[in-house]
Write an enzyme that holds these catalytic residues in place. Structure first.
Site, PDB file in Angstrom:
ATOM      1  N   LYS A 172       0.828  -1.211   0.000  1.00  0.00           N
ATOM      2  CA  LYS A 172       0.000   0.000   0.000  1.00  0.00           C
ATOM      3  C   LYS A 172       0.865   1.266   0.000  1.00  0.00           C
ATOM      4  O   LYS A 172       0.640   2.173  -0.796  1.00  0.00           O
ATOM      5  CB  LYS A 172      -0.921  -0.040   1.222  1.00  0.00           C
ATOM      6  CG  LYS A 172      -1.922   1.082   1.289  1.00  0.00           C
ATOM      7  CD  LYS A 172      -2.974   0.794   2.350  1.00  0.00           C
ATOM      8  CE  LYS A 172      -2.464   1.030   3.756  1.00  0.00           C
ATOM      9  NZ  LYS A 172      -2.104  -0.150   4.512  1.00  0.00           N
ATOM     10  N   GLU A 198      -0.383   7.765  12.446  1.00  0.00           N
ATOM     11  CA  GLU A 198       0.775   6.979  12.025  1.00  0.00           C
ATOM     12  C   GLU A 198       1.641   6.621  13.226  1.00  0.00           C
ATOM     13  O   GLU A 198       1.762   7.397  14.177  1.00  0.00           O
ATOM     14  CB  GLU A 198       1.627   7.781  11.035  1.00  0.00           C
ATOM     15  CG  GLU A 198       1.020   7.919   9.655  1.00  0.00           C
ATOM     16  CD  GLU A 198       1.213   6.680   8.812  1.00  0.00           C
ATOM     17  OE1 GLU A 198       2.304   6.087   8.858  1.00  0.00           O
ATOM     18  OE2 GLU A 198       0.262   6.292   8.114  1.00  0.00           O
ATOM     19  N   ARG A 199       2.249   5.439  13.162  1.00  0.00           N
ATOM     20  CA  ARG A 199       3.293   5.127  14.141  1.00  0.00           C
ATOM     21  C   ARG A 199       4.523   5.978  13.834  1.00  0.00           C
ATOM     22  O   ARG A 199       4.806   6.254  12.659  1.00  0.00           O
ATOM     23  CB  ARG A 199       3.652   3.640  14.085  1.00  0.00           C
ATOM     24  CG  ARG A 199       2.491   2.710  14.406  1.00  0.00           C
ATOM     25  CD  ARG A 199       2.884   1.250  14.169  1.00  0.00           C
ATOM     26  NE  ARG A 199       1.735   0.369  14.377  1.00  0.00           N
ATOM     27  CZ  ARG A 199       0.841   0.057  13.445  1.00  0.00           C
ATOM     28  NH1 ARG A 199       0.958   0.587  12.231  1.00  0.00           N
ATOM     29  NH2 ARG A 199      -0.167  -0.752  13.707  1.00  0.00           N
TER      30      ARG A 199
END
Length: 472
Positions: A172, A198-199
């Site tokens: 992705k 997001e991490r």
């Protein structure tokens, strides 16, 4: 365009210039209850100083004639009852400037990359209004990406919205990066990336990979990280969209607006709704889910100045496409790209499922008769191949009729032909990326369907560009 004298992201001379409007009376996690002498309007940005730092809030509820509930946009550590609250005089604004390209920013437009702050000359309200109906231009033309399977079976619509559905490890992020590369090289456009929830590790890796791929100079990246307040994750998408609108209106270029992951935007809205004490609706989601998704999606518009084409990564909880959040997002999408783990397991990259991926504008009036007929022919071959796979597994391909055997062989070659090396992965794979014009893709696929390549070995079709153009 608003140009207030003081930045809402807490400049050096604040909060001295901001009047005290009241004080904090209660703190419940990221929610603060404040007593105000005069009620600030909803969505007003408020500020409280904490040990030399400044904590920003956004007003979400009026409880009575003197109390409001606000969501914090910073950590609540250090907040306490009785602290003075200052009125910034406006909703949340971000500084806008062409120098935002190539930068990493947070929800306030402040740098995360260690670089200098953006010039504090012009600001825009993150709660901008959608384009007026008379100024909007209908979508219709195809936005070529140079990616064969996308352009053929689920083409991007200029100014449209595309949903990218895929789990971890199916490519992705690589596909998103290639879209950005295509917009920058083929259309001389720019990209805005919104990392919602997001991490920190993922955000850093994406930044480095995009820098190595040469995409960053034409890209602005905004992150609301997973460890931040739900208010940040709920609003960072609007901040990023504000930059996309600014680049569309001022640079008059093709703007690619990427959100990863928009499902986390809906999740953050659910958290905020619960913290505000609203009664949950279907499956525990907030009653305002549809309105909140529409507020974001309806600002993604094409105008006479330029167009914003959106690509939104969508997480599907438990692979349930009937989930209310997924349905609310799906109702706004023009194109749906499904990334299949089965395709990735076979080494087919990009791992796009050719049967499930489609576009609402997949008709002969938009695409033209030739494109439509070739795309339908390819889908028919893939559909028949899926039907025959069980027979082949049990009895072998020799038991098929000559016609079915021919369909299977052509489909296997088409499946391999629709793979493609990407420019953004060249450093990792050592294979030079290729961009294939739509006309070449149509010519090649038409030749496959006619049987012109029946004698071509399957391995000659894998991971290459156009057969017609002689690309490697």
């Amino acid at each position: 365009m608003a140009t207030p004298s003081a930045s809402i992201s807490a400049p050096e001379d604040a909060p001295a210039d901001w009047p005290v409007i009241g004080q904090i009376t209660a703190v419940h996690g990221p929610v603060a209850v404040m007593r105000c002498d005069k009620l600030p309007p909803l969505r007003q940005a408020l500020c409280a100083p904490i040990a030399g730092e400044r904590c920003l809030f956004e007003v979400h509820q009026h409880l009575d004639e003197h109390h409001v509930r606000a969501i914090t946009l910073h950590s609540t550590s250090g907040l306490s009852r009785g602290m003075a609250v200052h009125d910034t005089g406006a909703p949340l604004h971000v500084p806008v400037d062409p120098s935002c390209l190539g930068r990493l920013l947070n929800i306030f437009g402040e740098p995360l990359d260690g670089g200098p702050p953006l010039p504090a000359t012009h600001y825009r309200n993150i709660h901008g209004e959608p384009v007026a109906l008379e100024d909007a231009i209908a979508t219709g033309s195809v936005l070529e990406t140079g990616i064969k399977v996308i352009d053929l079976l689920c083409p991007f619509i200029r100014g449209g919205k595309t949903g990218l559905f895929g789990g971890a490890g199916v490519g992705k992020t690589v596909l998103i990066m290639e879209f950005m590369h295509a917009v920058a090289t083929l259309h001389e456009g720019v990209s805005v990336f919104a990392g919602i929830g997001e991490r920190i590790r993922e955000a850093h890796e994406l930044w480095q990979e995009m820098d190595q791929a040469g995409v960053m100079p034409q890209t602005a990246m905004l992150f609301g990280q997973m460890d931040e307040s739900p208010g940040v994750r709920f609003r960072v998408g609007l901040s990023a969209l504000t930059y996309a609108e600014y680049l569309r209106d001022t640079m008059q270029k093709e703007v690619l607006f990427v959100m990863d992951n928009i499902f986390r935007y809906a999740q953050a809205g659910s958290e905020v709704s619960s913290l505000l004490g609203r009664m949950p609706a279907t499956v525990g989601y907030q009653p305002t889910l549809t309105t909140e998704v529409a507020e974001l999606q309806d600002r993604i518009q094409t105008t006479r100045q330029g167009s914003i084409t959106a690509v939104q990564a969508v997480y599907v909880p438990a692979d349930d496409m009937t989930d209310p959040a997924v349905n609310a997002i799906l109702s706004h999408l023009d194109t749906t790209v499904i990334l299949s783990r089965a395709q990735a397991a076979k080494g087919i990259y990009p791992a796009v499922d050719p049967l499930q991926s489609t576009s609402k504008l997949m008709d002969k009036y938009t695409l033209g008769d030739r494109h439509y007929q070739i795309a339908e022919g390819v889908r028919e071959h893939f559909s028949r191949y899926r039907e025959l796979e069980d027979i082949i597994a049990m009895l072998g391909i020799e038991e098929l009729s000559p016609q079915d055997r021919q369909v299977v062989m052509r489909t296997r070659k088409l499946e391999r032909y629709l793979t493609q090396p990407f420019a953004v992965t060249t450093a990792h794979t050592g294979i030079a990326g290729v961009s294939v014009p739509l006309s070449d893709t149509l010519d090649d696929c038409e030749a496959f369907l006619r049987g012109n390549y029946d004698d071509l070995p399957e391995e000659r079709c894998y991971m290459r560009g156009s057969l017609k153009g002689g690309q490697p």
